[in-house]
Scaffold this motif. Structure first.
Motif, short mmCIF file in Angstrom:
data_model
loop_
_atom_site.label_atom_id
_atom_site.label_comp_id
_atom_site.label_asym_id
_atom_site.label_seq_id
_atom_site.Cartn_x
_atom_site.Cartn_y
_atom_site.Cartn_z
N THR A 152 0.82 -1.21 0.00
CA THR A 152 0.00 0.00 0.00
C THR A 152 0.86 1.27 0.00
OG1 THR A 152 -1.76 -1.16 1.18
CG2 THR A 152 -1.82 1.24 1.23
N GLU A 156 1.09 3.99 -2.97
CA GLU A 156 0.70 5.38 -2.72
C GLU A 156 1.83 6.35 -3.09
OE1 GLU A 156 -0.42 5.47 1.33
OE2 GLU A 156 -2.46 4.68 0.98
N THR A 157 3.07 5.94 -2.83
CA THR A 157 4.20 6.79 -3.17
C THR A 157 4.32 6.98 -4.67
OG1 THR A 157 5.39 6.06 -1.19
CG2 THR A 157 6.70 7.08 -2.92
N LEU A 159 1.87 6.67 -6.87
CA LEU A 159 0.73 7.45 -7.33
C LEU A 159 0.89 8.94 -7.03
CD1 LEU A 159 -2.22 5.07 -6.37
CD2 LEU A 159 -1.43 5.65 -8.68
N ALA A 160 1.55 9.24 -5.94
CA ALA A 160 1.72 10.64 -5.54
C ALA A 160 2.85 11.33 -6.29
CB ALA A 160 1.99 10.73 -4.04
#
Length: 358
Positions: A152, A156-157, A159-160
């Motif tokens: 996760t 998330e990293t 995607l950011a």
């Protein structure tokens, strides 16, 4: 009557073995596991019937409970255990009535003793199954949480970060892959555990193959991921036979991985043939401190994990090793002393259905 049971417990056990060997789940157990502690059980049964109930009941019930746990560990279901006791009742009463002058009180005593053993076996079997289920849920929730969190956070990293060419992305992608592989291994182990406990055993489909080649592939694969470790393979003799290649590969890989985690170098896998050439022998040995005696008892039980196995596994590796060896009609033993710890498997060269039976 009690003297007859004590003096003839070996013969009664032999007759009982011939009967229970017709039960599919039990037929492929190694000889020692098949017998379990039946002679001792018969001896204590006779003492209990003879009137020493208060003094002997604890030992007698302990043997009945132990038999149920041993069968559970081998993937035998409760129905088959009840059939075992039914056959024991038939064999025991037949032998008593044919050889001993006995009154109704004696026969009733034998039946009461067997009913008590069955009651305790069922109770202990059910309790231990619940314990396994609770432990399973607890370990699964704990051990899947870490790789899921890593997946996760890495996702998330990525995607950011709009620029996907950053140097950190290969490292994050590798973390995602490792987490996915860990969860995949856990899921595979859980499927095999379910087959062993609930589905009549882990299936094996033997095909002609070479045990030496299987061992070479397993050792090379693990050595590639542990390049700094001393991992070796020794082969001797004709190692061709009929085995489920993927399942045997799983066994050797589990044992070598276990040695890498818990043992010291050198780690040596050996493959050879028995003197009569009917069996192939595989051994995985490692140096290091011996396994404590209290851990050797039940080392093949599910969800058993060593002190170094705090992460990455469910404690099912050795249980799966045992179940796959049983599916091949093989036997697995472990010897651990100051010199080395060795897991030894004796594999029939031919499939079970091709081995002549008396």
């Amino acid at each position: 009557m009690t003297r007859f049971i004590a003096d003839h417990r070996a013969e009664i056990t032999g007759l009982w073995i011939k009967r229970v060997a017709t039960i599919p789940e039990i037929a492929n157990l190694p000889p020692a596991a098949l017998v379990d502690h039946m002679p001792e059980f018969l001896f204590e049964l006779g003492r209990w019937v003879d009137g020493e109930r208060e003094a002997r009941e604890r030992a007698y019930l302990f043997l009945a409970q132990g038999h149920a746990l041993q069968r559970l560990g081998h993937g035998v279901d409760l129905g088959s255990i009840l059939v075992e006791y039914q056959l024991l009742r038939e064999v025991l009463l037949t032998e008593i009535l044919a050889n001993v002058r006995v009154d109704e009180v004696g026969i009733v005593g034998v039946n009461r003793a067997l009913d008590l053993a069955i009651s305790e076996a069922v109770k202990r079997f059910a309790i231990h199954r619940e314990e396994i289920r609770d432990r399973f849920v607890s370990i699964l929730g704990h051990d899947l949480r870490n790789p899921l969190m890593a997946l996760t956070l890495a996702a998330e990293t990525i995607l950011a970060t709009p620029n996907c060419t950053q140097a950190a992305h290969p490292r994050l992608a590798a973390a995602i892959r490792r987490g996915g592989e860990r969860m995949s291994r856990m899921i595979g182990d859980l499927v095999d555990f379910a087959l062993g406990q609930l589905g009549g055993g882990i299936p094996a489909v033997p095909r002609a193959c070479d045990m030496g080649e299987i061992c070479r592939e397993a050792v090379d694969e693990l050595h590639a991921t542990h390049p700094g470790r001393e991992v070796a393979l020794e082969k001797q003799g004709d190692l061709r036979g009929s085995f489920d290649r993927d399942r045997v590969m799983q066994v050797i890989s589990n044992l070598v991985a276990n040695a890498l985690l818990h043992g010291h170098d050198p780690i040596v896998t050996r493959a050879s043939e028995s003197d009569d050439r009917q069996f192939l022998i595989t051994e995985v040995s490692n140096a290091g401190p011996p396994i404590p005696a209290e851990m050797l008892v039940g080392i093949f039980d599910p969800f058993r994990r060593g002190a170094k196995a705090k992460r990455g596994g469910l404690g099912l590796g050795l249980y799966i090793v045992q179940q796959i060896t049983l599916a091949h009609g093989a036997s697995c033993t472990v010897d651990s002393n100051e010199r080395a710890t060795t897991f030894r498997i004796r594999w029939p060269r031919a499939p079970l259905d091709e081995v002549p039976r008396p």
